[in-house]
Design an enzyme around this catalytic site. Structure first.
Site, PDB file in Angstrom:
ATOM      1  N   LYS A  39      -3.590  -1.385  15.164  1.00 61.44           N
ATOM      2  CA  LYS A  39      -2.944  -0.573  16.187  1.00 61.44           C
ATOM      3  C   LYS A  39      -3.845  -0.365  17.381  1.00 61.44           C
ATOM      4  O   LYS A  39      -5.059  -0.301  17.264  1.00 61.44           O
ATOM      5  CB  LYS A  39      -2.551   0.782  15.595  1.00 61.44           C
ATOM      6  CG  LYS A  39      -1.306   0.641  14.765  1.00 61.44           C
ATOM      7  CD  LYS A  39      -0.674   1.970  14.421  1.00 61.44           C
ATOM      8  CE  LYS A  39       0.636   1.690  13.717  1.00 61.44           C
ATOM      9  NZ  LYS A  39       0.829   2.495  12.536  1.00 61.44           N
TER      10      LYS A  39
ATOM     11  N   GLU B 189       0.833  -1.216   0.000  1.00 56.20           N
ATOM     12  CA  GLU B 189       0.000   0.000   0.000  1.00 56.20           C
ATOM     13  C   GLU B 189       0.861   1.257   0.000  1.00 56.20           C
ATOM     14  O   GLU B 189       2.055   1.206   0.311  1.00 56.20           O
ATOM     15  CB  GLU B 189      -0.959   0.018   1.193  1.00 56.20           C
ATOM     16  CG  GLU B 189      -0.248   0.063   2.522  1.00 56.20           C
ATOM     17  CD  GLU B 189      -1.022   0.783   3.614  1.00 56.20           C
ATOM     18  OE1 GLU B 189      -1.637   1.819   3.344  1.00 56.20           O
ATOM     19  OE2 GLU B 189      -0.960   0.320   4.756  1.00 56.20           O
TER      20      GLU B 189
HETATM   21  N1  PSU Z   1      -3.124   1.909  10.378  1.00 56.65           N
HETATM   22  C1  PSU Z   1      -1.800   1.918  10.559  1.00 56.65           C
HETATM   23  N2  PSU Z   1      -0.994   2.511   9.634  1.00 56.65           N
HETATM   24  C2  PSU Z   1      -1.504   3.105   8.523  1.00 56.65           C
HETATM   25  C3  PSU Z   1      -2.911   3.059   8.349  1.00 56.65           C
HETATM   26  C4  PSU Z   1      -3.671   2.459   9.283  1.00 56.65           C
HETATM   27  O1  PSU Z   1      -1.337   1.368  11.542  1.00 56.65           O
HETATM   28  O2  PSU Z   1      -0.758   3.655   7.709  1.00 56.65           O
HETATM   29  C5  PSU Z   1      -3.499   3.596   7.086  1.00 56.65           C
HETATM   30  C6  PSU Z   1      -3.772   2.423   6.141  1.00 56.65           C
HETATM   31  O3  PSU Z   1      -3.585   2.868   4.816  1.00 56.65           O
HETATM   32  C7  PSU Z   1      -5.233   2.125   6.395  1.00 56.65           C
HETATM   33  C8  PSU Z   1      -5.779   3.513   6.644  1.00 56.65           C
HETATM   34  O4  PSU Z   1      -5.867   1.507   5.299  1.00 56.65           O
HETATM   35  O5  PSU Z   1      -4.765   4.181   7.391  1.00 56.65           O
HETATM   36  C9  PSU Z   1      -7.060   3.476   7.407  1.00 56.65           C
HETATM   37  O6  PSU Z   1      -7.536   4.778   7.557  1.00 56.65           O
HETATM   38  P1  PSU Z   1      -9.039   5.025   8.058  1.00 56.65           P
HETATM   39  O7  PSU Z   1      -9.030   4.645   9.499  1.00 56.65           O
HETATM   40  O8  PSU Z   1      -9.255   6.470   7.812  1.00 56.65           O
HETATM   41  O9  PSU Z   1      -9.910   4.153   7.207  1.00 56.65           O
END
Ligand code: PSU
Ligand code: MN
Length: 301
Positions: free
Chosen positions: A155, A21
């Protein structure tokens, strides 16, 4: 879609390919370290004999596999936005550049025929989601995309039990890689237990084959914890988390800005030690993704 010739050649020949990603690069890691990290991630796969396919949208074009210029753009250009699946049509129509989340990366990777995807941490259910409805689109998208995602759990900025409940509701297959302990990214064990553990990459490939045989078009989530001796100091972790979460509340940060804010602040609050652990985690997941892609391509033939 623009599939890099190296990636399309590997896919056509049934050789192993792993998708990576780009939001982790643009919004998950600090500049300029992120550019080196993005290159290091690809190098890990190449050393395994696996073709990396980092995915992003560049000037309105979905790219499966980035050349050096595109990788630099994603890492260093601050105008690159975070793009989830719902953002893709607008990013394409307006010729914008965007870094893809887990959801958007999985979506594009599967369209290109890629079966394995390594990330750092998956998005999930945010704390307080029962009031804010803040659940990452990563979860419902995984229910619809036939891809194997390697992640160090989610996380601790998230509500981990709620995330696991949602994965269950969505019928996303979850297996621990050599463990039933679900990791919380920087920490080896979140305290949550999984029903299933698989011993190695070959076993993951068998689960993928069974999922296909059942006609399911959904993801297999492989939870891959960092070895205990490499985890972040739990005391440092807990304090940084407490403070970063309090700031989100106090500063009224919402929506897609929540994850990047928390990730950035936790790096600062741990004086960079969380960053080193973060890079170890991504590398560890990429290595396992490579092994799974190799096992999958061996079955395929
Ligand atoms: N969680 C992490 N590192 C990240 C992300 C999430 O520990 O870089 C990034 C990933 O790309 C994930 C996105 O798909 O954030 C999710 O964001 P949201 O919670 O806005 O959907
Ligand atoms: Mn959200």
């Amino acid at each position: 879609m623009n599939i890099h010739p190296e990636v399309s050649a590997a896919l056509e020949a049934g050789r192993p390919v792993v998708a990576l990603e780009s939001t982790i690069i643009s919004h998950g890691l600090p500049r300029p370290r992120n550019l080196q990290a993005a290159k290091d991630f690809e190098a890990i796969l190449r050393e395994q004999g696996v073709v990396p396919a980092t995915i992003a949208v560049v000037d309105g074009e979905p790219r499966i596999g980035l050349d050096e210029a595109a990788l630099e753009r994603v890492a260093l250009d601050e105008s690159v936005v975070k793009v989830s699946v719902r953002d893709l049509p607008v990013a394409l129509a307006t010729r914008s550049s965007g870094a893809t989340t887990v959801a958007a990366t999985a979506f594009l990777a599967a369209k290109a025929g890629i079966r394995v995807f390594s990330t750092g941490g998956l998005g999930g259910v945010h704390r307080g989601a029962s009031a804010t409805f803040d659940e990452s689109a990563d979860l419902p998208m995984l229910a619809q995309i036939p891809i194997t995602v390697v992640s160090a759990g989610v996380k601790s900025i998230l509500d981990i039990p709620a995330t696991l409940e949602r994965l269950e509701t969505l019928s996303v297959t979850v297996v621990g890689f050599g463990t039933t302990k679900f990791p919380s990214f920087w920490l080896t064990d979140s305290g949550e237990t999984l029903d299933w553990s698989v011993p190695d990459a070959t076993a993951v490939a068998e689960v993928m084959a069974s999922n296909d045989a059942l006609g399911r078009e959904s993801a297999v989530l492989v939870a891959n914890p960092l070895p205990h001796e490499k985890q972040l100091d739990p005391v440092v972790h807990d304090e940084a988390l407490r403070q970063a979460l309090a700031e989100v509340e106090r500063n009224g940060i919402t929506g897609k800005d929540v994850s990047p804010y928390l990730l950035g602040r936790i790096v600062e609050l741990t004086s960079g030690s969380s960053l080193e652990v973060n890079l170890d985690i991504a590398a560890n997941n990429i290595r396992v993704g490579g092994e799974i892609a190799i096992a999958w391509s061996a079955r395929d033939r």
